[in-house]
Design an enzyme around this catalytic site. Structure first.
Site, PDB file in Angstrom:
ATOM      1  N   HIS A 197      54.101   2.373  14.503  1.00 18.57           N
ATOM      2  CA  HIS A 197      54.774   3.295  13.746  1.00 18.57           C
ATOM      3  C   HIS A 197      55.955   2.614  13.017  1.00 18.57           C
ATOM      4  O   HIS A 197      56.110   1.230  13.431  1.00 18.57           O
ATOM      5  CB  HIS A 197      55.638   4.080  14.818  1.00 18.57           C
ATOM      6  CG  HIS A 197      54.919   4.963  15.501  1.00 18.57           C
ATOM      7  ND1 HIS A 197      55.373   6.280  16.178  1.00 18.57           N
ATOM      8  CD2 HIS A 197      53.415   5.219  15.761  1.00 18.57           C
ATOM      9  CE1 HIS A 197      54.377   6.830  16.419  1.00 18.57           C
ATOM     10  NE2 HIS A 197      53.207   6.307  16.522  1.00 18.57           N
ATOM     11  N   CYS A 257      59.575   9.709  17.268  1.00 24.44           N
ATOM     12  CA  CYS A 257      58.819  10.090  18.685  1.00 24.44           C
ATOM     13  C   CYS A 257      59.568   9.499  19.721  1.00 24.44           C
ATOM     14  O   CYS A 257      60.334   8.453  19.593  1.00 24.44           O
ATOM     15  CB  CYS A 257      57.531   9.723  18.540  1.00 24.44           C
ATOM     16  SG  CYS A 257      57.141   8.041  18.810  1.00 24.44           S
ATOM     17  N   GLU A 292      58.975   2.590  12.564  1.00 29.87           N
ATOM     18  CA  GLU A 292      60.150   2.058  13.392  1.00 29.87           C
ATOM     19  C   GLU A 292      59.996   1.026  14.282  1.00 29.87           C
ATOM     20  O   GLU A 292      60.749   0.106  14.093  1.00 29.87           O
ATOM     21  CB  GLU A 292      60.895   3.364  14.369  1.00 29.87           C
ATOM     22  CG  GLU A 292      61.007   4.655  13.418  1.00 29.87           C
ATOM     23  CD  GLU A 292      60.101   5.518  13.623  1.00 29.87           C
ATOM     24  OE1 GLU A 292      60.086   6.882  13.905  1.00 29.87           O
ATOM     25  OE2 GLU A 292      58.547   5.325  13.700  1.00 29.87           O
TER      26      GLU A 292
END
Length: 150
Positions: free
Chosen positions: A53, A83, A55
């Site tokens: 992801h 998430c 991040e």
């Protein structure tokens, strides 16, 4: 804040790059004292890695660059609310501040565990929520159309 707009615009550009690459269009930019330390977008398809992801990729790049696992003075700008997996990683890194553009009521960390971030992490919704959401909606609408034709 002017910096918030500038850095979220960079995150949105990363999301557009993800879109062009066929990835879920989420982008992130990590800054310290107004300086970009890392920026990336989702790469789960490219790397065949469900943890790739935006991040997580920014955290990995920033901690390697800074040679520190803690990012207490950093701000992460991301186009979609993280998430729970990403929020957990942000907690372990003790990120100083999180700014996300669009909320994610279905899979965002605030739905499952709002206290997942480190207690000292400040977080807020920032600019460009409509643009980030529109890009995501267009991506999934296009994906559903192409899947229904097969």
């Amino acid at each position: 804040m002017k910096d918030d707009q500038r850095f979220m615009a960079l995150a949105l550009e990363q999301a557009r790059q993800a879109y062009q690459a066929g990835e879920v269009p989420i982008g992130a930019v990590l800054t310290i004292r107004g300086r970009v330390i890392a920026q990336d977008h989702n790469r789960t398809e490219e790397l065949e890695d469900p943890t790739a992801h935006a991040e997580i990729l920014c955290l990995s790049a920033a901690t390697a660059f800074l040679r520190s696992k803690y990012l207490r003075s950093a701000t992460l700008y991301v186009t979609l609310e993280p998430c729970p997996m990403c929020a957990g990683a942000l907690a372990w890194a003790q990120i100083g501040r999180l700014v996300y553009a669009a909320p994610d009521p279905e899979r965002g960390f605030t739905r499952y565990q709002p206290g997942l971030l480190h207690p000292r992490t400040r977080w807020e919704q920032g600019p460009f929520a409509e643009e980030a959401l529109a890009l995501l909606q267009h991506f999934f609408r296009t994906k559903r159309r192409s899947t229904s034709r097969n």
